[in-house]
Design a protein around this motif. Structure first.
Motif, PDB file in Angstrom:
ATOM      1  N   GLY A  31      -1.524  -2.057  -9.270  1.00 19.56           N
ATOM      2  CA  GLY A  31       0.131  -2.272  -9.126  1.00 19.56           C
ATOM      3  C   GLY A  31       0.416  -1.696  -7.919  1.00 19.56           C
ATOM      4  N   ALA A  73       7.358  -7.360 -10.842  1.00 19.29           N
ATOM      5  CA  ALA A  73       7.072  -6.277 -11.669  1.00 19.29           C
ATOM      6  C   ALA A  73       6.260  -6.707 -12.798  1.00 19.29           C
ATOM      7  CB  ALA A  73       8.007  -5.226 -12.126  1.00 19.29           C
ATOM      8  N   PRO A  76       2.309  -9.315 -11.147  1.00 16.56           N
ATOM      9  CA  PRO A  76       2.011  -8.787  -9.842  1.00 16.56           C
ATOM     10  C   PRO A  76       1.178  -9.857  -8.904  1.00 16.56           C
ATOM     11  CG  PRO A  76       0.957  -7.592 -11.360  1.00 16.56           C
ATOM     12  CD  PRO A  76       1.998  -8.786 -12.080  1.00 16.56           C
TER      13      PRO A  76
END
Length: 105
Positions: A31, A73, A76
């Motif tokens: 992330g 979000a 990605p």
């Protein structure tokens, strides 16, 4: 210096090879910290979303109209790559301008 990208992205691999010692974050598995993504969006706006990607082409029109940060979000891999952070300064893509600013010949 930190590089956010995908481990199987050719452009990210070129950047990693050229930059040497870089902390690499795979956006799918690691992330992107929320504050980095927010700063990147403030800096680059909608250019942060790669509308030429396979992921983008796979989205329905209704999904594409959602806010960029929500899309990033949830997906990605939609982020244009690489996103490079050096001492609080952000660079997007592996363009000649980015390479020059980072001192890569």
């Amino acid at each position: 210096m930190r590089l956010f990208g995908l481990k199987n992205c050719d452009t990210c691999r070129k950047a990693l090879k050229s930059l040497g010692e870089v902390e690499f974050f795979d956006v799918r598995s690691d992330g992107v910290p929320e504050y980095v993504m927010s700063c990147a969006f403030e800096t680059f706006g909608d250019a942060l979303v790669n509308t030429r990607s396979t992921t983008w082409r796979g989205l329905k029109e209704s999904e594409r109209s959602r806010p960029s940060l929500e899309l990033l979000a949830e997906h990605p891999a939609l982020m244009k790559r690489p996103l490079i952070e050096r001492d609080g300064e952000l660079f997007l893509g592996w363009t000649p301008d980015t390479r020059s600013a980072l001192g890569v010949v």
